[in-house]
Design a protein around this motif. Structure first.
Motif, PDB file in Angstrom:
ATOM      1  N   PRO A 415       0.800  -1.231   0.000  1.00  0.00           N
ATOM      2  CA  PRO A 415       0.000   0.000   0.000  1.00  0.00           C
ATOM      3  C   PRO A 415       0.830   1.277   0.000  1.00  0.00           C
ATOM      4  O   PRO A 415       0.327   2.337  -0.397  1.00  0.00           O
ATOM      5  N   HIS A 416       2.085   1.195   0.442  1.00  0.00           N
ATOM      6  CA  HIS A 416       2.935   2.382   0.479  1.00  0.00           C
ATOM      7  C   HIS A 416       3.894   2.446  -0.701  1.00  0.00           C
ATOM      8  O   HIS A 416       4.872   3.180  -0.685  1.00  0.00           O
ATOM      9  N   GLY A 417       3.590   1.661  -1.728  1.00  0.00           N
ATOM     10  CA  GLY A 417       4.422   1.670  -2.920  1.00  0.00           C
ATOM     11  C   GLY A 417       5.405   0.509  -2.925  1.00  0.00           C
ATOM     12  O   GLY A 417       5.701  -0.091  -1.889  1.00  0.00           O
ATOM     13  N   GLY A 418       5.910   0.200  -4.121  1.00  0.00           N
ATOM     14  CA  GLY A 418       6.866  -0.893  -4.233  1.00  0.00           C
ATOM     15  C   GLY A 418       7.014  -1.318  -5.673  1.00  0.00           C
ATOM     16  O   GLY A 418       6.716  -0.565  -6.602  1.00  0.00           O
ATOM     17  N   ARG A 419       7.449  -2.548  -5.832  1.00  0.00           N
ATOM     18  CA  ARG A 419       7.768  -3.040  -7.179  1.00  0.00           C
ATOM     19  C   ARG A 419       6.902  -4.252  -7.511  1.00  0.00           C
ATOM     20  O   ARG A 419       6.729  -5.148  -6.691  1.00  0.00           O
ATOM     21  N   ILE A 420       6.400  -4.271  -8.754  1.00  0.00           N
ATOM     22  CA  ILE A 420       5.632  -5.410  -9.271  1.00  0.00           C
ATOM     23  C   ILE A 420       6.285  -5.862 -10.568  1.00  0.00           C
ATOM     24  O   ILE A 420       6.456  -5.068 -11.495  1.00  0.00           O
TER      25      ILE A 420
END
Length: 645
Positions: A415-420
């Protein structure tokens, strides 16, 4: 009953001594066959030609001494009992003769001839006993080796342990099941192998067995930690040995790896749950479809009555229709998730890469637009998603929905951002789409329940249908979904689908043509609201509509009137839709009339692949909520066909 004679070879270079020995043997031993040799060389020759029960050898021969004869016999492996006689008692010769295999060393004393028969009988009997004993020992050793090989070749762990569970002996299966080398096994303690959560129940089991002097533990299941850090499910059967004072001495047992069986049982349990919920949801879905059908039907009636005079009202009606149709899609998912089928209506050969990219576009508002408005950044990394070489047979909207579900779950996991990361590859004859995120990952408990209908980790925000529906879709096309995830290490979900090369024939979309023919229509429906709604909508099209709320009344009306088409609900009391359809076709045959088309309307999910509804007298099956455009086209098609006839 004849008895074989005792065959004796006397080796002596003195002819007189030979006959004296013969006479001393033939009296006490009644059945003998005695042969003579005057030299050691002749002795060896006779032994090569004949088999003897015993050989009597004089030490002093003309060509060689008795020891040389013995060495030659041993060299040629003549395994025959030997008695050595000599005129001079020499201890060193006696010792050497015994080493070479002599059974008895006899000095030619005054009474040796009197004793000779007794010595021969004893030597022959002792030899036979030794031979029999050796045969038994060899068989015993062979049996022991076979038993040991059998134990070592077993797929189950066979062990013995003391009362403190220290391993005393174990077979080679420990290397496969426990994943420890066999040489390390004697250092193992079963208690140390047991999974932490299961240790207490195992200790209680053994303590209770020892206290009650229980002899057997059967079918006891628990988990172990292997030498390679894996967790396995095992089943133990054991026997306890007790001393005379009742104290436990030893445990003998078998431990079987049941990990695969437990996984299979879990899958069966999942299928049973889906089937049970499918049966339960079928009735619920039917009721919802009736409600949604009423809403959508009366929306059509409102539109007909209002026309396009009020744009604001028209827009509001569109919102209501969209919500109702979304509800119909959800009901369809509830009906579909427990159905596992290899083929499905609308299947075509699709480029899987295109579907993945479309799913990314569909979800862009979540991972880009909406996220950026909140100051959150998502890095989307695509690997090998440019070349179109992964083709599968499926309905594109369904596979797209699967990928959208997984992408949304990935966004929720960070939910706080990241990598997919998204990637494509081939694995044997399957295409594999992998979607990874660097979120918090899943526990074993969550992974076990992830495909359960209505299971969610999102609280009130989640429906719990996304992954269960995805599982149903992928398995229906002969694929599988594999989840790799650990708490704190992110999640990777692999979608595996069979590759295809041949082109799937696509259905041609025919242009809709609705005739102006005004048909006489009999509608049989036990829900009064739906019945009235269908009457209004169909009469608005100019048809003559006759209604029956009871299937028995509908049958009587058909007996007394002629209709162009019959619309009948499936689930009704007394006579259901199938029985009504069969009656109509049979009655048409009796009055020699062309067959009246019967359209069966249902809110249930029917297996159209295996159902031969034409044989039941049904011409068409229409699902609720009814799409009235489709219904008008069906009526038009059948009415036009009747006019041509």
């Amino acid at each position: 009953m004849s008895v074989n004679p005792l065959k004796i070879l006397i080796v002596d270079d003195d002819e007189g001594h030979r006959f004296l020995m013969k006479e001393s043997l033939e009296g006490p031993i009644h059945n003998t066959d005695i042969a003579f040799s005057g030299t050691g060389e002749d002795c060896i020759f006779k032994l090569s030609k004949e088999t003897y029960d015993v050989v009597i050898i004089d030490f002093n021969l003309s060509d060689m001494d008795g020891l040389e004869v013995l060495r030659d016999m041993n060299c040629k492996e003549y395994n025959i009992p030997v008695i050595m006689v000599t005129a001079f008692g020499d201890e060193s010769i006696a010792v050497e003769a015994m080493k070479l295999g002599v059974c008895e060393y006899v000095v030619k004393s005054e009474d040796y001839l009197r004793r000779l028969s007794t010595i021969v009988i004893r030597v022959v009997q002792e030899y036979k006993l030794r031979k029999e004993k050796k045969g038994v020992e060899e068989k015993l050793k062979e049996s022991e080796l076979r038993y040991k090989a059998l134990i070592n070749n077993m797929i189950d762990v066979v062990f013995t342990a003391d009362k403190d569970l220290n391993i005393l002996s174990i077979n080679l299966a420990c290397e496969r099941v426990f994943e420890y080398p066999k040489e390390f096994a004697p250092k193992l303690n079963l208690y140390d192998l047991i999974h932490e959560e299961d240790k207490e129940k195992i200790v209680d089991c053994f303590k209770g067995s020892f206290a009650s002097k229980r002899e057997f533990i059967e079918g006891y299941e628990f988990r172990i930690n292997t030498g390679r850090g894996n967790i396995k499910d095992v089943q133990m059967n054991a026997k306890m040995d007790y001393a005379k004072d009742g104290d436990a001495m030893r445990i003998e047992g078998v431990i079987r790896d049941v990990t695969d069986r437990k996984e299979f049982e879990h899958k069966l349990f999942q299928i049973d749950k889906l089937n049970a919920l499918g049966l339960q949801s079928s009735g619920i879905a039917h009721e919802f479809n009736n409600i949604l059908g009423i809403i959508l039907g009366y929306l059509d009636i409102l539109r007909m009555q209002l026309g396009d005079t009020n744009v604001r009202v028209s827009d509001t009606l569109k919102v209501i229709e969209t919500a109702a149709r979304d509800g119909a899609i959800i009901v369809d998912k509830v009906q579909q998730f427990s159905k596992i089928r290899k083929e499905y209506e609308g299947v075509e050969r699709i480029d899987l890469i295109n579907v993945v990219n479309e799913a990314l576009e569909f979800t862009m508002p979540r991972w880009k637009t909406e996220a950026q408005s909140k100051g959150v950044e998502y890095e989307i990394v695509k690997n090998n998603l440019t070349t179109s070489k992964y083709f599968v047979k499926c309905k594109p909207s369904e596979i797209r929905e699967v990928i959208v579900n997984i992408l949304n779950n990935s966004v929720d996991a960070i939910p706080h951002g990241g990598r997919i990361d998204l990637s494509a590859q081939s694995e044997d004859d399957r295409a594999v789409i992998s979607i990874s995120d660097n979120g918090m990952g899943m526990s074993e408990e969550v992974k076990d329940k992830i495909f359960d209908p209505f299971f969610t980790t999102k609280g009130v925000r989640g429906t719990g249908l996304g992954m269960s529906v995805s599982y149903s879709v992928v398995t229906r096309y002969g694929g599988e979904i594999v989840i790799d995830s650990c708490l704190g290490e992110g999640t990777t979900i692999h979608i595996k689908l069979p590759l295809c090369s041949e082109e799937v024939t696509k259905r041609k979309v025919e242009k809709e043509v609705v005739s102006d023919y005004r048909a006489n229509i009999l509608v049989i429906e036990d829900e009064e609201v739906i019945l009235d709604m269908m009457k209004v909508i169909l009469e608005a099209r100019g048809h003559n509509v006759f209604i029956a709320k009871d299937s028995s009344d509908g049958v009587k009306m058909y007996e007394n009137n002629l209709y162009d088409i019959v619309l009948c609900d499936l689930a009704m009391p007394k006579l259901n839709g199938w029985k009504v359809a069969r009656f109509i076709k049979e009655y048409d045959a009796i009055r020699k009339k062309s067959k009246t088309p019967v359209v069966l309307i249902t809110g249930y999910e029917l297996d159209m692949e295996s159902l031969d509804y034409k044989k039941e007298g049904v011409d068409y099956i229409l699902n609720k909520p009814v799409e009235f455009k489709k219904l008008h086209r069906i009526i038009s098609d059948y009415s036009t066909a009747n006019v041509k006839e």
